[in-house]
Design an enzyme around this catalytic site. Sequence first.
Site, PDB file in Angstrom:
ATOM      1  N   LYS A 183       0.860  -1.178   0.000  1.00 55.14           N
ATOM      2  CA  LYS A 183       0.000   0.000   0.000  1.00 55.14           C
ATOM      3  C   LYS A 183       0.900   1.232   0.000  1.00 55.14           C
ATOM      4  CE  LYS A 183      -1.783   2.843   3.053  1.00 55.14           C
ATOM      5  NZ  LYS A 183      -1.587   4.057   2.221  1.00 55.14           N
ATOM      6  N   GLU A 192       9.882  15.501  16.532  1.00 55.30           N
ATOM      7  CA  GLU A 192      10.333  15.406  15.134  1.00 55.30           C
ATOM      8  C   GLU A 192       9.569  16.439  14.314  1.00 55.30           C
ATOM      9  OE1 GLU A 192       9.321  11.792  13.005  1.00 55.30           O
ATOM     10  OE2 GLU A 192      11.292  11.776  12.055  1.00 55.30           O
ATOM     11  N   GLU A 237      10.175   1.078  10.403  1.00 53.55           N
ATOM     12  CA  GLU A 237      11.177   2.121  10.252  1.00 53.55           C
ATOM     13  C   GLU A 237      10.457   3.419  10.569  1.00 53.55           C
ATOM     14  OE1 GLU A 237      14.564  -0.016   8.574  1.00 53.55           O
ATOM     15  OE2 GLU A 237      14.297   1.929   9.512  1.00 53.55           O
ATOM     16  N   CYS A 243      13.603  10.596   7.820  1.00 59.61           N
ATOM     17  CA  CYS A 243      13.606  10.008   9.156  1.00 59.61           C
ATOM     18  C   CYS A 243      14.969  10.199   9.816  1.00 59.61           C
ATOM     19  CB  CYS A 243      13.248   8.526   9.070  1.00 59.61           C
ATOM     20  SG  CYS A 243      14.131   7.673   7.754  1.00 59.61           S
ATOM     21  N   LYS A 297       1.886  21.723  10.549  1.00 64.27           N
ATOM     22  CA  LYS A 297       2.583  21.193  11.728  1.00 64.27           C
ATOM     23  C   LYS A 297       3.966  21.833  11.871  1.00 64.27           C
ATOM     24  CE  LYS A 297       4.810  16.953  13.157  1.00 64.27           C
ATOM     25  NZ  LYS A 297       5.309  15.753  12.521  1.00 64.27           N
TER      26      LYS A 297
END
Lengths: 457, 489
Positions: A172, A379, A248, A282, A332
Site C-alpha cells: 500500500k 520530530e 522504520e 527520518c 505542523k
Amino acid sequence: QIFINNEWHNSISGKKFEVLNPANEEKICEVEEGDKADVDLAVKAARKAFELGSPWRTMDASERGRLLYKLADLVERDRLILATMEAINGGKLFSTAYLMDLGACIKTLRYCAGWADKNHGRTVPMDGNFFTFTRHEPIGVCGQIIPWNFPLLMFIWKIAPALCCGNTVVVKPAEQTPLTALYMGSLIKEVGFPPGVVNIVPGFGPTAGAAISYHMDVDKVAFTGSTEVGKLIKEAAGKSNLKRVTLELGGKSPNVIFADADLDAAVEFAHVGLFYHQGQCCIAGSRIFVEEPIYDEFVRRSIERAKKYTLGNPLLPSVQQGPQIDKEQFKKILELIESGKKEGAKLECGGGPWGDKGYFIQPTVFSNVTDDMRIAKEEIFGPVQQIMKFKTIDEVIKRANNTTYGLAAAVFTKDLDKALTLAAALQAGTVWINCYSAVSAQCPFGGFKMSGNGREM
Amino acid sequence: PIPLPLLSLQIFINNEWHESTSGKKFPTYNPSTLEKICDIEEGDKPDVDNAVEAAKAAFQRGSPWRQMDALSRGQLLHKLADLLERDRVILATLETMDTGKPFLQAYFIDLEGCIKTLRYYAGWADKIQGRTIPVDENFVCFTKHEPMGVCGAITPWNFPLLMLVWKMAPALCCGNTLVIKPAEQTPLTSLYIGSLIKEVGFPPGVVNIVPGYGPTAGAAISNHHSIDKIAFTGSTKVGKLIKEAASKSNLKRVTLELGGKNPCIVCADADLDLAVECAHQGVFFNQGQCCTAASRVFVEEQIYPEFVKRSVEYAKKRLVGDPFDARTEQGPQIDQNQFDKILELIESGKKEGAKLECGGLAIEDRGLFIKPTVFSEVTDNMRIAKEEIFGPVQPIMKFKSIEEVIRRANSTEYGLTAAVFTKNLDRALTLASALQSGTVWINCYNALYAQAPFGGFKMSGNGRELGEYALAEYTEVKTVTIKLSQKSP
C-alpha cells in the site's frame, strides 16, 4: 488502478481519490481507492501465488534473482519517466530524484538480486542419533506500507528483499504519492514475475493500511512512517494473528560536532543532513550539538549556508528547495517553528512560509536551543535546523541519548578515540563518522528504541 | 576458416595482444579430425613475468581496480556473462573443435555453467563481509576480507572454459587480479574470453592470459615470487608438483582440484533404471574425461546381474562420432597420450581377469575414438579399480553389506565425489556421512551448481570451488585491533 495478479482493477467501492502536486496544490490525477475488500482480493492473490507447487514457489532461487536483476534494468530504462513522476508527485527536486533516488533504487534491486540464491541454512551437530539442518524459508504473504518521503526508494527497499527471499507481497503506497509504485506494477508484469507475487493497493492508512495490519492471512507487515502510526500497526499485529512486524519510524537524530572537527565539512554535512528533501527524512540531523569553543563560528557558517536558497518548482534545475508534501505537514512545521520562537530559541533566519502557492517553507535556523524546547524534542520533518552547545563528552552522550528515538547519529572529529568511543556509546541504529546520510544497499539500516524494529538492507 | 575478429591467438597482457618473447608458437589440434586448427604464441617464463608485472600494477593501492566499488566489480562480471550469452554459439563451436566434446553438450552444459557461475559470483561481489569481534579489554576489533593479490590459474583441457570461469569468477569477485595459463591442448576459448574481458571494460592488467606448456609457463607461475596464490585443476601428479613449487618459492596459497576414482554405490532397493542411467552418464560423460567420473560402480549382490545387463545395453547404444553431429553422445579422446593410456588400462583389465562385457578397443584405425567399454566381475586389486582411467570404461563390482561397501569405497587416496542410489532414508544419510568424499550425490549424478561448493577430500584436492566457500580461497583475512582509552559497551 489497483494491481492484483498482474492485472489492473477498479476499486470495489467505485471510489477514487485525488493525487496532488505539492508545488502548486493542483490535482495531477485520480487513483482508484482501495479499501478492505480490495486488500482481501490482493491477499487472496498473494496467498495463491505462494502455494506449495506454484510457479513462484518452484522457481529456482537463481531465477528469482534474475527477475530482480531484470527489474533493475527496466527501472534504468525508464529512469527519466520515474524521476519526473517522483519529482512532480513528491515535490522532490528532479536532479535529486534522478541521481539519488533512482540510482539507489537500481543498486538496491541489483544488490538483493545477488542474494537470492545465497540464503543459506546450516547443518547442525545435534546431540544423539540425529541429522539436523535449518532451512531459511520465505515467510509468506507480506504486507508493506510505504511512506511519501521516498516513495519509489522505500517501495524498492521493501519488495527487493521480500521477493529475493521468495515471499509474495501486498503493497500500500502512501496516499499522497502512489504514482511511481503503480508504474512499477507495469514493470513487474513486463519482467515476468508470476501473477499474484506483487500486488499494489493504493488507498488510505485507516482503511487499506489497517486492513493489512489486521488481516488474519498476512504473515508479516513492514511499515515505514511515523512512530505514532508504527505503534498502531504493531498493536494491530498483536491483536490479529501475531504477524511479524518490522518498522522504520521517526528520529530526532543527534549530530555531535567536536572542536577538532574539519569545520567546513561539518557545517556542510550538518546542513545537508537536515535540509535534504525539505527536512522530510527520518534520519534528519535535527539536534546539532556543537562543542562550545567553535559554537559561534559554526552557527555563523550554518546561517550563511541556509540563506543561499532558491525555492520553487522542483523540476527546474535552478531550484534548490521544493515544497513540503501537503497541508497537514505544512501546518505542523509552522506550528513547531512558532513554538521555537515562543520558548526562547534564537531565530537566525527563515521562520515562515514562502510564496503564495504550494506548501513552501523558508529554510530556518534556530540557535541557543535548549533540550526542553519542543523543537529539541519533537520530530519536525521540515527545513528547521536546531543548534545546541555542549561542554564535555559525557554530557553530550547523555543528552544525545536522552530521547525515545534512536535512528541515526553522527560525530565529527579527527580524534580516533573520540570517534570510536562515541560510536559505541550512542544509542542509534547507524552512526556516521565525519559524514552524514551515507546510506548504501550493502549496509543494514534501522532504529534503536522507538525509531523502529528490525533492519532493512 | 571463418575469420573471428574476437579470437586472437596471442598472449593477452594489459588488455593487449602480444607475441611471445621467444618468438615460438605451438599448434592446437582438433582431436576429432586430427587436423591442426592453428598456431598459438607460446608463452614461457619471460611472458609470465610480464603478465605478473601487469597483474601486480593493476592490484596496486589506488589503482582503478582497487578503487572500484564492489557493486561495480559485480556489474562487470554480469556484463561478461551477457557477452558469453551473446557469443554462446561461437564459444561452444570453438570448445567442440578444440576438445572433441559433442557440440550440444558444450552449448547446453559447459556454456550454461559458465554463464550461471559468472552471474552467481557477480552477486557476491559487494557482500564479502568481515566481522566485528568482542575481544577482551579496551579494544575495537574487526576483520576485513581482503583480496589476496595476483592469482595464478592453471586450467585443464577437459572443460577448458568452464574450469577457467570457476576460477576467474570468484577471483575477480573478491578483487584479485589474474595470470591464467590454459591447457596447451585447448587454449582457444580462454583466448577468446580475453577479448570479452577487454570489451566489458575490466581495467588493463586485471586479467592476463599466457598460453603455453606446463613445465615452462605453468612452472613459471607455480614458482613465481610475486604470485600470491595459485589455483590448479588437473592430475594429482601435477597437483603435487605445484604444491611443492609453491612451498619452495614464496608459500603462495594453493587450491587444487585433482583426480578421482569415484565410487557409485547402487543398493538393491534403488530405482534401477535411474541408477543404471546415472551410473552410465556418470562414467561416460565427456568421453570419460571428468574428475567426477563414476569409475567404480558398486552394485548390491541381489541386483548385480540385472544391473550389468542394463548397463551393457546402454553402453552399446551410446553413439560415438563427429561431435558436431547432433546425435553424437561421445566424441574422441583429447590426444594420443590419453588414448594410449586408456587402451593400456583396458588391456590390463583383460589381463587381470575382469570380464569384458562390451567395447574394449578403439573404433577406427585412424582417430582417437574408443568404444564404450564395460567390465564386470572387477575386483578391488585390479588396476582398472585403482587407477584413474579418464576414458569411456565402466568397471562394475559387487558388494554384500553396507559396512563392506563403505570400507571399500573409502579405500583410496582419492576422495572427490561419491554417489548413492537407494530409496531408504536412513541408508542414504548414513552413507552420506560415512563416505570420504567432497561431494555425495544421492539418487543423482554430476548435479553441479554454482551455489554448492565442490572439491576433494584427501588427494583429490585442497580447498573448495563454487558456492560461498570459494570466497575464502580468494580472500586474505586481516584483523584490525584498535586501542580505546576506556572499555566500550
